[in-house]
Design a protein around this motif. Structure first.
Motif, PDB file in Angstrom:
ATOM      1  N   ASP A 157       5.903  -4.441 -11.859  1.00 49.07           N
ATOM      2  CA  ASP A 157       6.649  -3.480 -11.046  1.00 49.07           C
ATOM      3  C   ASP A 157       5.894  -2.184 -10.835  1.00 49.07           C
ATOM      4  OD1 ASP A 157       8.852  -5.219 -10.750  1.00 49.07           O
ATOM      5  OD2 ASP A 157       9.389  -4.764 -12.837  1.00 49.07           O
ATOM      6  N   LYS A 158       5.092  -1.832 -11.822  1.00 51.72           N
ATOM      7  CA  LYS A 158       4.255  -0.658 -11.616  1.00 51.72           C
ATOM      8  C   LYS A 158       2.977  -0.796 -12.436  1.00 51.72           C
ATOM      9  CE  LYS A 158       6.502   2.542 -14.954  1.00 51.72           C
ATOM     10  NZ  LYS A 158       5.505   2.769 -15.922  1.00 51.72           N
ATOM     11  N   PHE A 159       1.995  -0.015 -12.020  1.00 48.18           N
ATOM     12  CA  PHE A 159       0.733  -0.018 -12.735  1.00 48.18           C
ATOM     13  C   PHE A 159       0.842   0.898 -13.946  1.00 48.18           C
ATOM     14  CE2 PHE A 159      -0.277  -1.279  -8.439  1.00 48.18           C
ATOM     15  CZ  PHE A 159      -1.093  -2.373  -8.657  1.00 48.18           C
ATOM     16  N   VAL A 160      -0.069   0.732 -14.871  1.00 58.74           N
ATOM     17  CA  VAL A 160      -0.017   1.524 -16.089  1.00 58.74           C
ATOM     18  C   VAL A 160      -0.032   3.015 -15.746  1.00 58.74           C
ATOM     19  CG1 VAL A 160      -1.166   2.037 -18.274  1.00 58.74           C
ATOM     20  CG2 VAL A 160      -1.150  -0.305 -17.380  1.00 58.74           C
TER      21      VAL A 160
ATOM     22  N   ILE B 224       0.844  -1.200   0.000  1.00 59.75           N
ATOM     23  CA  ILE B 224       0.000   0.000   0.000  1.00 59.75           C
ATOM     24  C   ILE B 224       0.881   1.253   0.000  1.00 59.75           C
ATOM     25  CG2 ILE B 224      -1.690   1.319   1.356  1.00 59.75           C
ATOM     26  CD1 ILE B 224      -2.756  -1.417   2.380  1.00 59.75           C
ATOM     27  N   ARG B 225       1.916   1.241   0.807  1.00 58.66           N
ATOM     28  CA  ARG B 225       2.797   2.391   0.944  1.00 58.66           C
ATOM     29  C   ARG B 225       3.536   2.663  -0.365  1.00 58.66           C
ATOM     30  NH1 ARG B 225       4.993   0.523   5.409  1.00 58.66           N
ATOM     31  NH2 ARG B 225       6.845  -0.226   4.321  1.00 58.66           N
ATOM     32  N   GLU B 226       4.095   1.620  -0.929  1.00 63.63           N
ATOM     33  CA  GLU B 226       4.997   1.817  -2.054  1.00 63.63           C
ATOM     34  C   GLU B 226       4.296   1.908  -3.402  1.00 63.63           C
ATOM     35  OE1 GLU B 226       7.852  -1.307  -1.760  1.00 63.63           O
ATOM     36  OE2 GLU B 226       8.693  -0.509   0.129  1.00 63.63           O
ATOM     37  N   ARG B 227       3.177   1.241  -3.526  1.00 62.05           N
ATOM     38  CA  ARG B 227       2.659   1.098  -4.893  1.00 62.05           C
ATOM     39  C   ARG B 227       1.252   1.643  -5.103  1.00 62.05           C
ATOM     40  NH1 ARG B 227       3.816  -4.127  -8.018  1.00 62.05           N
ATOM     41  NH2 ARG B 227       2.837  -2.705  -9.499  1.00 62.05           N
ATOM     42  N   THR B 228       0.662   2.269  -4.083  1.00 63.73           N
ATOM     43  CA  THR B 228      -0.721   2.732  -4.272  1.00 63.73           C
ATOM     44  C   THR B 228      -0.891   4.153  -3.795  1.00 63.73           C
ATOM     45  OG1 THR B 228      -1.519   2.135  -2.078  1.00 63.73           O
ATOM     46  CG2 THR B 228      -1.504   0.392  -3.732  1.00 63.73           C
ATOM     47  N   GLU B 229      -2.038   4.703  -4.133  1.00 61.43           N
ATOM     48  CA  GLU B 229      -2.431   5.985  -3.547  1.00 61.43           C
ATOM     49  C   GLU B 229      -3.941   5.982  -3.346  1.00 61.43           C
ATOM     50  OE1 GLU B 229      -0.573   8.437  -6.420  1.00 61.43           O
ATOM     51  OE2 GLU B 229      -2.268   8.453  -7.785  1.00 61.43           O
ATOM     52  N   GLY B 230      -4.389   6.909  -2.508  1.00 61.99           N
ATOM     53  CA  GLY B 230      -5.823   7.017  -2.235  1.00 61.99           C
ATOM     54  C   GLY B 230      -6.301   6.083  -1.145  1.00 61.99           C
ATOM     55  N   PHE B 231      -5.366   5.477  -0.424  1.00 63.36           N
ATOM     56  CA  PHE B 231      -5.760   4.509   0.593  1.00 63.36           C
ATOM     57  C   PHE B 231      -6.604   5.132   1.711  1.00 63.36           C
ATOM     58  CE2 PHE B 231      -4.824   2.481   4.693  1.00 63.36           C
ATOM     59  CZ  PHE B 231      -5.450   1.258   4.472  1.00 63.36           C
ATOM     60  N   PRO B 232      -6.215   6.298   2.271  1.00 58.04           N
ATOM     61  CA  PRO B 232      -6.983   6.831   3.417  1.00 58.04           C
ATOM     62  C   PRO B 232      -8.455   7.055   3.063  1.00 58.04           C
ATOM     63  CG  PRO B 232      -4.911   8.016   3.151  1.00 58.04           C
ATOM     64  CD  PRO B 232      -5.054   7.156   1.949  1.00 58.04           C
ATOM     65  N   GLU B 233      -8.692   7.578   1.855  1.00 55.78           N
ATOM     66  CA  GLU B 233     -10.077   7.860   1.455  1.00 55.78           C
ATOM     67  C   GLU B 233     -10.892   6.558   1.395  1.00 55.78           C
ATOM     68  OE1 GLU B 233      -7.336   8.840   0.032  1.00 55.78           O
ATOM     69  OE2 GLU B 233      -7.372  11.020  -0.227  1.00 55.78           O
ATOM     70  N   MET B 234     -10.278   5.543   0.841  1.00 54.89           N
ATOM     71  CA  MET B 234     -10.966   4.250   0.735  1.00 54.89           C
ATOM     72  C   MET B 234     -11.221   3.688   2.124  1.00 54.89           C
ATOM     73  SD  MET B 234     -10.741   0.689   0.682  1.00 54.89           S
ATOM     74  CE  MET B 234      -9.010   0.506   0.999  1.00 54.89           C
ATOM     75  N   ALA B 235     -10.182   3.755   2.962  1.00 54.40           N
ATOM     76  CA  ALA B 235     -10.300   3.194   4.305  1.00 54.40           C
ATOM     77  C   ALA B 235     -11.395   3.893   5.100  1.00 54.40           C
ATOM     78  CB  ALA B 235      -8.953   3.291   5.030  1.00 54.40           C
ATOM     79  N   ALA B 236     -11.532   5.186   4.863  1.00 53.28           N
ATOM     80  CA  ALA B 236     -12.544   5.940   5.599  1.00 53.28           C
ATOM     81  C   ALA B 236     -13.942   5.440   5.270  1.00 53.28           C
ATOM     82  CB  ALA B 236     -12.408   7.435   5.269  1.00 53.28           C
TER      83      ALA B 236
END
Lengths: 594, 529, 345
Positions: free
Chosen positions: B387-390, B89-101
């Motif tokens: 290694d990374k998303f599009v 989650i830390r290295e390869r994603t974004e938007g986690f807090p909003e989803m978690a909320a």
């Protein structure tokens, strides 16, 4: 009165000849005579001498009564227990002298035996674990808990113990393979799928001494690094299954099975799997398939179960009798064990002696004993003093051994070289009235119908062999049938997938080897030398004895008998269908066969 | 699919949601079954007791239309129990807090209330999925054929991202594409908003590239989707419709509306291998060659481009679609001169970077190739996002549960859901001499409780009606469907189920809600139909 | 790696390989009826028996793993005798109706009998006498021809997972059947047809293409299945411009020879009498046949009269990439982006 123990045999043989009625009658009688507190009754496992059951032994004086019925009980209580008089008529009678023998050790049936696997059978109550522990059982388990697996394996290897299920593979080596195959899960499987008709050694051990088998299983488990076992027992052995279940529950309660055995880290779970009675499930890979819930069909070996067995895990499969020997080897040491038996075959073997001998039953003998000793000393010779012809050893796929080889020592290698095999230990004695071609046909009919149908040689080949044998016994054999039969038998033996097919031709091959003349007589002379194959018998009427009563003509379905009233009759050979009706009907024994 | 079909063999956990592979993708179904038999953990989420349930470790029997609540519930458990892959989650994603909320309120109890799945099962499924070495999600139209289809797909992605189960072998998000070349048709740009290779028509660079290649100026405004086209026919904005190899008069939702549009359009061309329901509305019908009568390529669900080879000649005067299109282009005075499909493919490879390294020569020699395959030396790509998303980082999207557009009520008390059966494929197999006689008519699945309620019996033909239409259909009574749900396939023109379905659309993809509408069931005699 | 010799030739193979695999590497022929590398070895047919030095019995090459220093012989008299005996036994229980058998020319029993010169069997006696099962529309089961290799059972259990058939009865009366000897259509059979593809003899025959061509007359075309998105490889058999047979293509990386009922038995739609064969045009409300020139020029004239945004085209998830590409190219060149297909369905 001195306190007594009475052992009543509760093996399947004695139960069927009425031992439970004897037991009930004894309980009643003791109550009546107010002796309950003085006499302890023990229902024991099989004594082996089933021919003479029910068996009833009084301790401490060790008096062996046989053929006891419920009606004999009051006499036994009154005369023996109260008056201290031996009841002569219920003693075993010496075959020669006719004199009663009081101690079983002196009975020839027992005196040549060496009871190791059967050591507790008939001696203790199989449903009471305390009696086992008193007899030293579970000392072996206790000991192996302090040993390294390799030490245990070395001990078993050193004993020279070989598999008692038939093939005689060295048990220690089998364990070593399973031990060295390091995996998280391994299994021990006890093969108690005793399928040979007439064989009941495993049954007797399970019924008479279940804890010995459990102990053997757990020692094996400890040695190979397994924590779970399956005992695969025929569902037709309800008593054995019940006693095993009782024994497992008691062992778990005493912490000699289950979790933290005897306070150690060793855990071991024993499951019972009831087999549905397919003969082929005695073959180890078919047995594993059956435990897994698949159709009981053999799988190719290699890989052997020690490498890839139950649910593809390393699995050590041993037969009941093998496992029953194990605790003794551990307790007494391999050096002691090697003193019994021959160079290549150590220890003892249990045989189910049956057929035309006087003493049928179960006997355990040291390896190396001769066939003659088993048949004539233990077995008491042939019934009706008839002439010995052959003995079939090793079950339906064993071989027939002729009189000339009676002094053959009984061990794996000698039997193999004679074309027979140890097998599970069936021993069928035949007298001169047995047709060896018909015998081969009989055994083939069994193995053929029990073939699982998987591999070509066994499925198709045993059927064709059977058809040829049927033709020969029906007098329709052709000269080329003998070489054809031989070729086919060798092909089935050489080419079949599992032990069933590989050994099924043995009765044919050995009878062809030792009694080829009988085959030739059937085919070339249309004659059955033993006078057993009805289609080959020629009936004729002895004019001297015939009174012309006409009884035979009325029962002849083929209208083959003619003759004037009160004149000797004649049988038309062309019309005669050899049904034998006339023989049974004739009051004057005038109808003969040739 | 982000992964390959072959990777199923090595899966630890397989989560099948809104898919019935043993019927719709049988060969993939075999793989899933055998993997489960060989020890992989299988989680199945479906309103119906599909065949895979027999092999499943956990069966989540959710109410139709509640996928997002179930997935949110699982994510809630994963976060609450600390089972998330924090490094990923830390290295390869974004938007986690909003989803978690958003997920916070989807406790197992709350998710259970919406979905009807016991909270304990939601927990178990979440733990199994999150705890696996590798885990794949498989879904199809049970996720997408809803007004909330986009939300469903995003929820699936959230679950994969939160557990880091993506971008590795046997780990990823795997929509099983329904039709043989639906992947390829998308790749080729048979979509209103993108050219070949997902290059947006609104992007200047893309327009320039294609405009130069094709020698023409290109329209920058995205076009209309199928459903919008039908609406535009009613408003006279669309006057000409050319349908190649599709049969909307049977397979589209809300058929009355569709058939009305087909009736209304000024000029309709239908190009097909059979005289379909749609062809009946046409002004011109062109006979096309079937797959075995031409050369070309299909791209399967795992992005594998494979050869289609000519085995026989087309019947009569029928011609391959590419031949017909070329002839029409010439008629329209376009300078098209394709001699073989291979030439067309070369042009595709030049314009679609993902196909750049693929050629007929390679396909002949190496078998299929999985895109992206950027150059002639590239071996193809068995799984995506290594290694990374599009887009760079994997994006979490908060998703709230929303009820379906139409739910059962007192007038229409049953929930109708639709799908396929093993033996038929859309409508083509109806022309098979072997299959058609074996499965000649619809057999709708009805729960014993509903059957008992109405007093209908096994094999009876009933009348099913919705606010949009009615059909007569034979029923079978089975626990495979839960009470209150009836299942009908869309294969049969005689009982065209899409006469019942609604035209509510997913707001993003414009996919109709095939999977849910409210219907009532009546005995035929009393209904008098 | 393990080194062994076969017929005196040294060969090196990976540990865990079977004797058969080692022999294949050397190009040494070993016959098999029940072997398929995709399944658990059965060791059932015993055709692959070979002699291994120092081993007591003959060994099944298909299942015995190689061992270092193993010396294998595949061509000894003993091996030949065993194979011949097996063939005699199989032939004694197999109809000799090769003249009309669909498998003629593609039958492994026939091939091996030819190779080993077994024309007939010298065993008389019982034979299988089962009724022909023609009850379902897909395949014919002739258990009289079955050699009980078990390949069908294994493909059904190990690949399909349906487990619809298994061995039943014992010994000579063993046969392969669904549970309770029900008809296939009453069992869990899903008619994937894979059992037909693996049958080495004529026991399982597809109804499609019956009496339509001998194996050697068929032209094989490898292609991709036109049904679902899995993209299974198929091998079509063609004769006289007809597809008369379909098999899974074992070389397909996607399906490895696997099929389902649709791909295996549903392709006969190709030859449906309902196929469109000529362009049709609506004239005075009636659909009538037309020429291609007429039809295309009518369409073109309609299109020329419209602006791009007034036109729409539905492309097809059924058509090829090339055709989808051309379709969108055509509409886009005419100024229309109103292109879609049923990706959403």
């Amino acid at each position: 009165m001195q306190e007594k123990h009475i052992l009543i045999c509760a093996g399947t043989g004695c139960i069927s000849s009425g031992s439970m009625q004897v037991y009930e009658a004894l309980k009643k009688e003791l109550q009546k005579q107010r002796l309950e507190s003085k006499v302890r009754i023990i229902l024991s496992g099989c004594h082996g001498f089933c021919e003479k059951g029910p068996i009833f032994i009084v301790y401490p004086e060790d008096i062996f009564y046989c053929g006891v019925s419920a009606e004999d009980v009051p006499a036994l209580v009154t005369e023996h227990l109260l008056q201290g008089k031996i009841v002569e008529r219920l003693l075993y009678k010496d075959a020669q002298t006719g004199e009663g023998i009081t101690s079983h050790a002196e009975i020839p049936f027992y005196s040549k035996q060496k009871r190791l696997a059967l050591r507790n059978c008939g001696v203790i109550d199989p449903e009471n674990i305390d009696e086992y522990i008193m007899r030293g059982v579970y000392q072996g388990l206790e000991r192996v808990l302090r040993m390294e697996p390799q030490e245990i394996i070395n001990e078993v290897k050193g004993s020279g113990l070989r598999g008692r299920g038939g093939a005689g593979f060295p048990t220690g080596m089998k364990w070593e393979f399973a031990y060295h195959n390091r995996q998280d899960k391994k299994y021990v499987v006890c093969n108690a799928d005793e399928g040979d008709p007439g064989a009941f050694m495993d049954r007797s051990v399970l019924e008479g001494d279940p804890h010995a088998v459990l102990e053997g299983i757990m020692i094996a488990g400890r040695a190979i690094g397994s924590d779970e076992a399956y005992i695969y027992v025929r569902a037709e052995y309800p008593l054995a299954i019940r006693r095993l279940r009782t024994a497992i529950a008691q062992a778990e309660a005493y912490r000699v099975a289950g979790e933290n055995i005897l306070g150690s880290e060793f855990n071991f779970k024993i499951n019972i799997k009831e087999g549905a009675g397919a003969f082929v499930c005695g073959e180890e890979t078919a047995l594993l398939a059956s435990i897994e819930g698949a159709r009981g069909m053999p799988r190719p070996r290699p890989p052997f179960p020690a490498f890839k067995g139950l649910w593809e895990k390393p699995t050590c499969i041993n037969n009941v009798e093998t496992l029953a020997n194990v605790p003794l080897i551990i307790r007494k040491g391999s050096a002691w064990y090697t003193t019994i038996g021959t160079e290549g075959s150590k220890g003892t073997k249990i045989f189910a002696l049956t057929g035309k001998v006087n003493n049928t039953g179960l006997c355990e003998v040291p390896m190396g004993i001769t066939l003659r000793e088993i048949i004539f000393d233990i077995g008491g010779g042939l019934q009706g003093g008839k002439k010995f012809k052959a003995v079939q050893i090793g079950g339906p796929s064993g071989g027939c051994i002729p009189e000339s080889l009676l002094d053959l020592p009984v061990d794996y290698d000698s039997l193999h070289s004679a074309g027979a095999m140890m097998g599970s230990g069936g021993m069928v004695v035949m007298d001169e009235g047995t047709c060896m071609v018909d015998l081969a046909r009989y055994f083939l009919a069994f193995t053929q119908s029990e073939s699982c149908g998987k591999c070509t040689p066994c499925r198709e080949g045993t059927k064709r062999m059977l058809e040829i044998l049927e033709r020969i016994t029906q007098g329709k054999g052709k000269a080329e049938d003998i070489p054809r039969l031989e070729r086919l038998a060798l092909a089935v033996k050489d080419g079949s997938l599992c032990g069933l097919g590989q050994t099924a031709p043995n009765p044919v091959l050995t009878t062809l080897r030792y009694f080829r003349d009988e085959y030739e007589a059937h085919i070339l002379e249309h004659r059955c030398p033993a006078g057993q194959c009805s289609a080959l018998l020629t009936y004729y009427i002895d004019a001297e004895l015939c009174t012309g009563c006409r009884a035979c003509t009325r029962v002849c379905p083929a209208e083959a008998i003619t003759g004037e009233k009160k004149e000797p009759h004649v049988i038309d050979e062309e019309k005669c269908i050899s049904c034998g009706n006339c023989v049974e009907r004739c009051k004057f024994d005038a109808i003969k066969t040739k | 699919m982000t992964n390959s079909i072959g990777e199923i063999d090595n899966a630890d956990v397989m989560f099948v949601i809104g898919a019935n592979p043993t019927a719709a993708h049988p060969v993939i179904g075999y793989r899933l079954k055998m993997a489960a038999k060989n020890g992989a953990t299988l989680i199945v989420a479906d309103p119906r007791q599909i065949e895979l349930v027999d092999y499943a470790d956990v069966f989540l029997r959710l109410r139709p239309g509640t996928n997002e609540a179930l997935l949110n519930g699982m994510i809630h458990v994963i976060l609450a129990e600390g089972l998330a892959d924090e490094k990923f989650i830390r290295e390869r994603t974004e938007g986690f807090p909003e989803m978690a909320a958003v997920v916070k309120k989807y406790t197992p109890a709350y998710a259970a209330e919406i979905t009807g799945v016991p909270a304990a099962d939601i927990r178990r499924a979440a733990r199994l999925f999150a705890g696996a070495e590798n885990a794949s999600i498989f879904y199809t139209l049970g996720i997408t054929n809803h007004t909330t289809g986009t939300d469903g797909v995003l929820s699936v992605a959230n679950l994969a991202l939160v557990t880091g189960h993506v971008g590795k072998p046997s780990s990823g998000v795997n929509p099983l594409r329904g039709q043989n070349n639906v992947q390829g048709a998308c790749d080729m740009g048979a979509l209103p908003n993108v050219f070949t290779g997902y290059q947006g028509v609104g992007e200047r660079g893309a327009r320039f590239k294609f405009g130069r290649a094709w020698g023409t100026r290109l329209n920058p405004r995205p076009g209309l989707t199928i459903t919008e086209v039908f609406d535009a026919i009613y408003t006279k904005e669309i006057k000409f419709l050319y349908i190649m190899g599709e049969n909307p008069a049977l397979t589209e939702a809300n058929l009355h509306h569709v058939r009305g549009a087909l009736e209304k359009v000024d000029f309709l061309v239908v190009q097909d291998i059979f005289f379909t329901e749609t062809a009946a509305y046409a002004d011109v019908v062109l006979p096309a060659a079937a797959f075995a009568e031409k050369e070309g390529t299909f791209t399967n669900t795992e992005r594998r481009v494979q050869m289609v080879r000519k085995a026989i000649n087309p019947p009569g005067e029928a011609k391959p679609d590419w031949v017909i299109l070329s002839a029409l282009a010439r008629e329209l005075r376009l300078k098209w001169n394709y001699a073989t499909p291979a030439e067309i493919f070369q042009e595709i490879a030049r314009l679609n970077p993902a196909y750049a390294g693929i050629s007929y020569q390679r396909l002949e020699k190496e078998g299929g190739l999985q895109w992206p395959c950027p150059d002639a030396k590239h071996p193809g790509t068995p799984y995506l996002h290594q290694d990374k998303f599009v887009r760079g980082k994997g994006l979490f999207t908060p998703v709230e549960y929303q009820p379906p557009a139409e739910e059962p009520d007192s007038d229409y008390s049953l929930l109708l859901t639709t799908g396929r059966i093993l033996f038929h494929y859309n409508t083509m197999t109806r022309y098979s001499g072997a299959i058609e006689p074996f499965k000649p008519e619809e057999v709708a699945q009805v729960n014993p409780a509903d059957a008992g309620h109405l007093g209908v019996v096994e094999g009876e033909t009933v009348k099913l009606s919705s606010r949009r239409g009615h059909i007569a259909v034979r029923i079978t009574i089975t626990d495979a469907v839960p009470p209150g749900v009836i299942y009908v396939t869309f294969h049969y023109r005689e009982s065209a189920v899409n006469l019942l379905t609604g035209s509510a659309l997913d707001p993003v993809t414009k996919t109709p809600e095939f999977k849910i509408c409210a219907v009532k069931m009546e005995k035929l005699a009393t209904a008098g139909a | 790696m393990i080194t062994l010799t076969i017929n005196g030739h040294r060969v090196e193979v990976e540990a865990g390989s079977t004797i058969l695999e080692a022999a294949e590497k050397l190009g040494i022929f070993i016959p098999t009826l029940c072997h398929d590398p995709r399944f658990t070895p059965a060791g059932a047919c015993r055709m692959c028996l070979v002699e291994v030095e120092r081993a007591r019995a003959l060994m099944a090459a298909c299942s015995v793993p190689v061992m270092e220093g193993m010396a294998v012989h595949t061509d000894t008299e003993r091996v030949h005798a065993a194979r011949k005996e097996n063939l005699r036994l199989l032939l004694a229980n197999h109809p000799l109706d090769c003249l009309t058998c669909e498998k003629n020319g593609d039958c492994r029993l026939q091939e091996y009998c030819y190779r080993y010169g077994i024309a007939e069997s010298d065993y008389q006696g019982a034979r299988k006498e089962y009724a022909l099962d023609e009850s379902n529309p897909f395949l014919i089961r002739d258990l009289n021809k079955c050699v009980l290799c078990g390949l069908c059972v294994r493909v059904c259990h190990e690949i399909n997972g349906a487990g619809a058939i298994d061995f039943t009865n014992r010994g000579f009366y063993t046969k392969v059947a669904p549970a309770f000897d029900d008809a296939l259509e009453a069992s869990s059979c899903v008619f994937c047809g894979m059992c037909v593809d693996v049958c080495p003899v004529g026991a399982l025959t597809p109804k499609q293409g019956l009496r339509r061509g001998r194996p050697w007359e068929l032209q094989k075309v490898r292609t991709t299945c036109p049904f679902c998105g899995t993209g299974c490889g198929l091998e079509l058999s063609v004769k006289d411009d007809r597809v008369v047979g379909v098999k899974g293509d074992p070389a397909s990386p996607v399906s490895r020879g696997q099929t389902c009922v649709k791909g295996r038995f549903g392709l006969d739609f190709l030859h449906s009498p309902d196929r469109l064969q000529k362009p049709l045009m609506r004239k005075n409300g009636e659909m009538v046949e037309a020429s291609w020139e007429e039809a295309l020029s009518l369409i073109a004239s309609k299109m020329r009269g419209l602006r791009g945004r007034e036109m729409a085209g539905f492309s097809s998830a059924r058509a090829t990439n090339e055709e989808n590409y051309l379709f969108q190219k055509l509409f886009r060149m005419l100024g229309s982006n109103n292109i879609d297909h049923c990706a959403r369905l």
